[in-house]
Design a protein around this motif. Structure first.
Motif, PDB file in Angstrom:
ATOM      1  N   ASP A  53       0.921  -1.435  -0.123  1.00  0.00           N
ATOM      2  CA  ASP A  53      -0.169   0.083  -0.077  1.00  0.00           C
ATOM      3  C   ASP A  53       0.983   1.291   0.049  1.00  0.00           C
ATOM      4  O   ASP A  53       0.410   2.197   0.421  1.00  0.00           O
ATOM      5  CB  ASP A  53      -0.860  -0.025   1.223  1.00  0.00           C
ATOM      6  CG  ASP A  53      -0.152  -0.104   2.447  1.00  0.00           C
ATOM      7  OD1 ASP A  53       1.008  -0.290   2.496  1.00  0.00           O
ATOM      8  OD2 ASP A  53      -0.965   0.076   3.564  1.00  0.00           O
ATOM      9  N   LEU A  55       3.527   3.728  -2.296  1.00  0.00           N
ATOM     10  CA  LEU A  55       4.070   4.241  -3.509  1.00  0.00           C
ATOM     11  C   LEU A  55       5.502   3.913  -3.661  1.00  0.00           C
ATOM     12  O   LEU A  55       6.199   4.434  -2.907  1.00  0.00           O
ATOM     13  CB  LEU A  55       3.609   5.630  -3.643  1.00  0.00           C
ATOM     14  CG  LEU A  55       3.955   6.383  -5.007  1.00  0.00           C
ATOM     15  CD1 LEU A  55       2.774   5.768  -5.932  1.00  0.00           C
ATOM     16  CD2 LEU A  55       4.188   7.730  -4.813  1.00  0.00           C
ATOM     17  N   LEU A  81      -0.605  -2.042  -4.989  1.00  0.00           N
ATOM     18  CA  LEU A  81       0.321  -0.796  -5.623  1.00  0.00           C
ATOM     19  C   LEU A  81       1.716  -1.119  -5.995  1.00  0.00           C
ATOM     20  O   LEU A  81       2.281  -0.256  -6.825  1.00  0.00           O
ATOM     21  CB  LEU A  81       0.089   0.378  -4.708  1.00  0.00           C
ATOM     22  CG  LEU A  81       0.415   1.949  -5.206  1.00  0.00           C
ATOM     23  CD1 LEU A  81      -0.257   2.331  -6.268  1.00  0.00           C
ATOM     24  CD2 LEU A  81       0.163   2.738  -3.943  1.00  0.00           C
ATOM     25  N   ARG A 113      -3.107  10.645  -7.226  1.00  0.00           N
ATOM     26  CA  ARG A 113      -3.764   9.838  -7.803  1.00  0.00           C
ATOM     27  C   ARG A 113      -4.329   8.364  -7.159  1.00  0.00           C
ATOM     28  O   ARG A 113      -5.138   7.826  -7.440  1.00  0.00           O
ATOM     29  CB  ARG A 113      -2.951   9.340  -9.192  1.00  0.00           C
ATOM     30  CG  ARG A 113      -3.617   8.361 -10.258  1.00  0.00           C
ATOM     31  CD  ARG A 113      -2.605   8.277 -11.231  1.00  0.00           C
ATOM     32  NE  ARG A 113      -2.354   9.262 -11.997  1.00  0.00           N
ATOM     33  CZ  ARG A 113      -1.228   9.283 -12.944  1.00  0.00           C
ATOM     34  NH1 ARG A 113      -0.700   8.028 -12.819  1.00  0.00           N
ATOM     35  NH2 ARG A 113      -0.761  10.282 -13.517  1.00  0.00           N
ATOM     36  N   HIS A 114      -3.145   7.827  -6.215  1.00  0.00           N
ATOM     37  CA  HIS A 114      -3.379   6.530  -5.633  1.00  0.00           C
ATOM     38  C   HIS A 114      -3.507   6.624  -4.111  1.00  0.00           C
ATOM     39  O   HIS A 114      -3.835   5.705  -3.663  1.00  0.00           O
ATOM     40  CB  HIS A 114      -2.056   5.738  -6.088  1.00  0.00           C
ATOM     41  CG  HIS A 114      -2.037   5.457  -7.576  1.00  0.00           C
ATOM     42  ND1 HIS A 114      -2.572   4.474  -8.171  1.00  0.00           N
ATOM     43  CD2 HIS A 114      -0.761   6.201  -8.367  1.00  0.00           C
ATOM     44  CE1 HIS A 114      -1.878   4.769  -9.386  1.00  0.00           C
ATOM     45  NE2 HIS A 114      -1.068   5.639  -9.434  1.00  0.00           N
ATOM     46  N   PRO A 116      -1.494   6.634  -1.450  1.00  0.00           N
ATOM     47  CA  PRO A 116      -1.131   5.506  -0.689  1.00  0.00           C
ATOM     48  C   PRO A 116      -0.432   5.864   0.617  1.00  0.00           C
ATOM     49  O   PRO A 116      -1.019   7.238   1.209  1.00  0.00           O
ATOM     50  CB  PRO A 116       0.628   5.632  -1.501  1.00  0.00           C
ATOM     51  CG  PRO A 116       0.496   6.845  -1.825  1.00  0.00           C
ATOM     52  CD  PRO A 116      -0.685   7.627  -2.182  1.00  0.00           C
TER      53      PRO A 116
ATOM     54  N   THR B  11       4.144   5.865 -15.188  1.00  0.00           N
ATOM     55  CA  THR B  11       3.704   4.842 -14.509  1.00  0.00           C
ATOM     56  C   THR B  11       3.628   3.681 -15.643  1.00  0.00           C
ATOM     57  O   THR B  11       3.044   3.694 -16.640  1.00  0.00           O
ATOM     58  CB  THR B  11       2.186   4.927 -14.173  1.00  0.00           C
ATOM     59  OG1 THR B  11       2.165   5.869 -13.326  1.00  0.00           O
ATOM     60  CG2 THR B  11       1.861   3.707 -13.312  1.00  0.00           C
ATOM     61  N   TYR B 374      -0.119   3.809 -18.290  1.00  0.00           N
ATOM     62  CA  TYR B 374      -1.178   4.476 -17.566  1.00  0.00           C
ATOM     63  C   TYR B 374      -2.088   5.422 -18.578  1.00  0.00           C
ATOM     64  O   TYR B 374      -3.121   5.244 -18.546  1.00  0.00           O
ATOM     65  CB  TYR B 374      -0.509   5.385 -16.432  1.00  0.00           C
ATOM     66  CG  TYR B 374      -1.893   5.955 -15.577  1.00  0.00           C
ATOM     67  CD1 TYR B 374      -2.467   5.600 -14.819  1.00  0.00           C
ATOM     68  CD2 TYR B 374      -2.075   7.399 -15.888  1.00  0.00           C
ATOM     69  CE1 TYR B 374      -3.241   5.893 -13.899  1.00  0.00           C
ATOM     70  CE2 TYR B 374      -3.015   8.056 -15.253  1.00  0.00           C
ATOM     71  CZ  TYR B 374      -3.481   7.287 -14.149  1.00  0.00           C
ATOM     72  OH  TYR B 374      -4.846   7.766 -13.490  1.00  0.00           O
TER      73      TYR B 374
END
Ligand code: SF4
Ligand code: SF4
Lengths: 467, 456
Positions: A53, A55, A81, A113-114, A116, B11, B374
């Motif tokens: 989890d 990045l 991730l 975006r993620h 984390p 990405t 991505y």
């Protein structure tokens, strides 16, 4: 024939029995020797990679990130991730003007975006040269985003894989001690140095659960940031692999007084020993734990033994060579091969220490070749010299074995087969059996001593290459 | 054309780094050991990567720079490393590619090699192998730039200006599979044309089982043949996106006056036709019957299968030259390439794609260069493709996540067996691709159907 050993490497090879033990190791790889080793960055990437989890952003040109994209078999029971490859993909103008701005923007963008729970930022060779201040950027983003943003000082040229392990441990240690440790059982451990390849950590967790032991943190296989943060609440650290997470265990001992035990989950003895060690450690707190552990081991072995015996019949007397990343694995492998009736005739590692090699020299048979940081020329020469039946190594070693008509077992970070625990021992035995007893060796040129076609033979008159 | 979103981070890159391409190209020269001037990690990572595609030994030497060398320069390590590798491998040639590190610290490789030749000749008993060098900073391009640059360096630096005129043809096929190289060699042989293919890793990276380990695998373009390239009657270079300054064909043309035919990768009907037309004119005769037959069989298959593919939409990604070829082919068979994407940034992709698609009706495909997966995934979402065509890298996020079949072409393919034997080029290559595509669509239809159709 020309000697294949580089003069400069002579002291990194030891033949047991032929001379008193001495070996040099932990040296830089010899230029031009096609070392099987990677770099510092590789070392830290391997260790931190499975924290699922978080990045993982590689600050550097694209290659370093691309070649480490999802190549490990580390599985996660939740977020994934870690299986994506993030890079700042530095370009010429970043190299000239510095990459800090790009790093900052990339981090912000990716965190948004993620979402984390933490971010690790790896520096690569070029970052070391252009001198980006990783720490400052990380600090800034950490303040803005409210998650730990941790620099990993892993410039590839600053040593070998080992230094990468240290950098990873230092990075993780900044997380340890920042989480809540209430409600942790007095019978609790952290699993260190297991990367959950092919779900191996789940096998170990199952054993511990059956013994009544709580696992606080998986470090780092199937790992989570939150677990690492509260890892200091565990009563004991179980450290697998002599290299990768030992530094973290030592730091935790020093700062939090958590004792650690070195264990291996490979092979019957080492797996059982590991569980018994844990049981002994907690015996004071829970007198029944030893009985539960004995039952567990007995149960597993009763199921395993007959299966192993069947396979052993075909394997008796066959010869094995081992070349792995860390020496710890080699010990377990030697014992495992003995269970299969096989002899280990060569053993080596990329990152062993002098003590590791000393110990290897003690437990191996006379004549065994022990080697540090080797290369394809030496490996192929040793395989031929010892006429081995199976070679245990990683992806880069595989084609060397296969070209020479020798069986192979992948025992590296990339394997997709669980080899830990009693179940893993069986998987290992099956794989060894499958490769050693394959009929294909009956036909390969080296075993048959009849090459398919000598190179450069004249083509029969009139014959043309047809499609 | 719409610009892709300008993300800062990358990405899941749709490219590899420059020296990797150079290492593969150098592997196609006889007796050559690829050598990366940099720290150890790069070489090891690339070896691992290339091995997983070809399943063959891939030795790449490294000058293994450490911290001190990074500060004071890598000359000593490069010299020692070369001596070591030449001594132990008995290399006839060493292909030296720089890495980001040595480019940044500014090592002058050609100067170092110059000194090496002077200082170490005696140590090598007068036996100096050919030393080819190429500058490959990864921040200056993708693995394709590295590949082309290395091929160009070989053609340029090995060329003998005094080479005698001969009737042979130089062929620079581009980054194709081992099987593609073999097929191209066969085609030339059947035309009765003598050809020097550079690079030729058809054997070095797809070799036989051995009795003894070969330090350097057999095969590769003979050094003498490369030296003789300036005497050839003509060069053929495949690839529509080779940047100026990276073309081996052009350097031979400019320096030695060898005429040049620039073609695309011969993928699909028209690009193969272009190659065959060139060969016919060179050989002065029609293509041998077997190729007329193969071409006919391809057309026959295209007719037989046209309804399976009609109107299907495909996303194509990978190396620029390859995606141009695939796009050309897909357009011919009635599949609509809706997105053509690459991590490369030659700046030539747009033009190349419009050339191969312009004769067909309908919207031209979206073309994206310099993108990562991505972005490809994000764009593909709205385009609803039926098919994904490219290397293994598009499997998880693009194909599997959307339950779309992936046709594996190009490099790297490390989740299937036999990658080095995928045939892409010529009529037979097109037929192979066609079968793969149609069967994937049929399989998908079967899988999605509630009825287990046995005849489709
Ligand atoms: S440093 Fe450059 S050459 Fe090395 S792996 Fe990274 S991108 Fe490739
Ligand atoms: S550039 Fe440095 S960090 Fe990156 S792969 Fe090469 S040696 Fe490792």
């Amino acid at each position: 024939m020309e000697p294949v050993i580089f003069e400069e490497r002579k002291t990194q090879i030891h033949r047991k029995g032929a001379e008193p033990f001495s070996i040099s190791c932990n040296k830089s790889s010899l230029a031009g020797a096609v070392s099987q080793r990677a770099c510092v960055f590789c070392g830290s990437r391997v260790v931190l990679y499975p924290i699922a989890d978080a990045l993982h952003l590689v600050h550097g040109p694209i290659g370093c990130a691309v070649y480490t994209w999802d190549i490990r078999g580390a599985m996660s029971s939740g977020p994934e991730l870690h299986r994506l490859s993030f890079s700042t993909d530095l370009r010429e103008k970043d190299v000239i003007f510095g990459g800090e701005k790009k790093l900052y923007q990339a981090l912000v963008e990716l965190i948004d975006r993620h979402g984390p729970n933490a971010a690790f930022v790896y520096s690569t060779c070029i970052v070391g040269i252009i001198g980006d201040d990783l720490k400052a950027v990380c600090k800034k983003v950490e303040a803005e985003k409210g998650i730990p943003v941790i620099p990993v000082q892993s410039e590839g040229f600053k040593g070998n894989k080992r230094e990468g392990y240290l950098a990873a441990c230092q990075a993780m240690f900044t997380l340890v001690g920042t989480g809540d440790t209430s409600a942790i059982s007095p019978l609790s451990v952290n699993i260190l140095g297991d990367f959950n390849l092919a779900g191996e950590i789940w096998i170990i967790q199952d054993y511990l659960k059956r013994m009544g032991v709580e696992v606080v943190a998986n470090i780092t296989g199937d790992g989570r940031v939150e677990e690492v943060r509260r890892a200091h609440g565990a009563a004991l650290n179980l450290v697998q692999c002599s290299g990768a997470t030992m530094d973290l265990a030592k730091m935790m001992k020093e700062k939090y007084g958590i004792p650690f035990k070195k264990v291996s989950y490979f092979g019957i003895e080492d797996m059982s020993d590991a569980l018994y060690e844990v049981a002994r450690f907690f015996e004071d707190k829970d007198p029944d734990i030893m009985v539960r552990t004995q039952d567990l081991v007995r149960e597993e072995l009763t199921a395993l033994y007959p299966k192993l015996q069947t396979l052993r019949k075909d394997l008796e007397g066959k010869k094995a060579a081992i070349y792995v990343g860390g020496a710890f694995k080699a010990f377990s492998l030697i014992k495992s091969f003995r269970h299969l009736g096989m002899d280990v005739v060569m053993v080596g590692s990329q990152t062993g220490t002098e003590e590791d090699y000393q110990e290897l020299a003690e437990i191996t048979d006379e004549g065994t070749i022990i080697v540090d940081d080797t290369n394809p020329l030496e490996l192929s020469a040793f395989i031929k010299e010892k006429d081995v039946d199976i070679f245990v190594g990683g992806v880069k070693e595989r084609p060397i074995a296969y070209k020479l008509g020798v069986g192979f077992c992948d025992h590296n970070h990339e394997r997709k087969e669980a080899l830990e625990g009693f179940l893993g021992m069986y998987n290992f035995a099956k794989e060894v059996h499958a490769t050693v007893t394959s009929p294909v060796w009956n036909f390969t040129p080296r075993r048959r001593k009849s090459p398919i076609a000598a190179p450069d033979v004249a083509v029969c008159a009139g014959e043309e290459r047809t499609s | 054309m719409k610009k892709a979103e300008p993300f800062v981070s990358t990405t899941n890159a749709c490219k590899m780094c420059t020296p990797l391409g150079a290492a593969v190209a150098f592997k196609g020269l006889e007796g050559c050991v690829p050598f990366l001037h940099g720290s150890q990690g790069c070489a090891t990572y690339m070896r691992r990567y290339i091995i997983s595609h070809f399943r063959e030994p891939m030795d790449i030497a490294s000058s293994s720079l450490g911290e001190k060398d990074a500060v004071y320069g890598g000359k000593a390590n490069l010299m020692q490393g070369m001596l070591n590798v030449i001594g132990k491998y008995k290399a006839q040639a060493v292909g030296i590619a720089t890495t980001c590190l040595t480019e940044t610290i500014g090592d002058d490789v050609s100067q170092i090699l110059h000194e090496f030749k002077k200082e170490c000749l005696a140590e090598l008993n007068g036996d100096m192998p050919a030393l080819i060098h190429v500058s490959t900073p990864s921040y200056g391009g993708s693995h394709m730039e590295g590949f082309h640059a290395a091929v160009r360096s070989m053609a340029d630096q090995l060329a003998d200006p005094a080479a005698a005129k001969h009737n042979g043809v130089n062929l620079f096929p581009g980054f194709v599979s081992a099987e593609d190289i073999r097929h191209l060699q066969d085609i030339f042989a059947h035309f009765g044309l003598s050809v020097t293919v550079l690079p030729d890793y058809s054997e070095t990276l797809d070799g036989p089982a051995l009795e003894d380990y070969q330090n350097i695998p057999g095969g590769g373009t003979p050094l003498d043949a490369v030296r003789a390239m300036p005497g050839a009657r003509v060069s053929i270079e495949c690839g529509r996106t080779i940047k100026a300054g990276l073309s081996a064909g052009k350097v031979l043309q400019e320096k030695h006056g060898v005429a040049l035919h620039s073609l695309g990768l011969p993928i699909g009907l028209r690009e193969s036709d272009a190659l065959f037309a060139t060969l016919e004119s060179l050989a002065g005769c029609a293509a041998p019957r077997r190729y007329a037959l193969e071409r006919g069989q391809l057309l026959d298959a295209m007719v037989d299968g046209h309804k399976y593919v009609a109107g299907k939409k495909a996303v194509v990604y990978g190396e620029e030259d390859l995606v141009v070829g695939m796009t050309s082919f897909l357009s011919e068979i009635g599949i609509k390439p809706v997105l053509v994407a690459t991590g490369g940034e030659s700046g030539l992709l747009n033009e190349a794609v419009s050339v191969v698609t312009e004769e067909f009706p309908g919207e031209p495909p979206q073309v994206r260069d310099g993108v990562d997966f991505y972005q490809i995934v994000a764009e593909a979402e709205a385009l609803e493709p039926d098919l994904v065509i490219g290397n293994s890298k598009g499997y998880r996020e693009l194909a599997r996540a959307r339950n779309i079949p992936l046709i594996r072409v190009g490099f790297p393919i490390h989740d299937r067996f036999g990658s080095q034997r995928v045939l892409h080029v010529g009529y037979r290559g097109a037929l192979n691709l066609y079968d793969m595509i149609v069967n994937a669509l049929i399989e998908k239809k079967q899988d999605d159907s509630p009825v287990g159709y046995g005849y489709i």
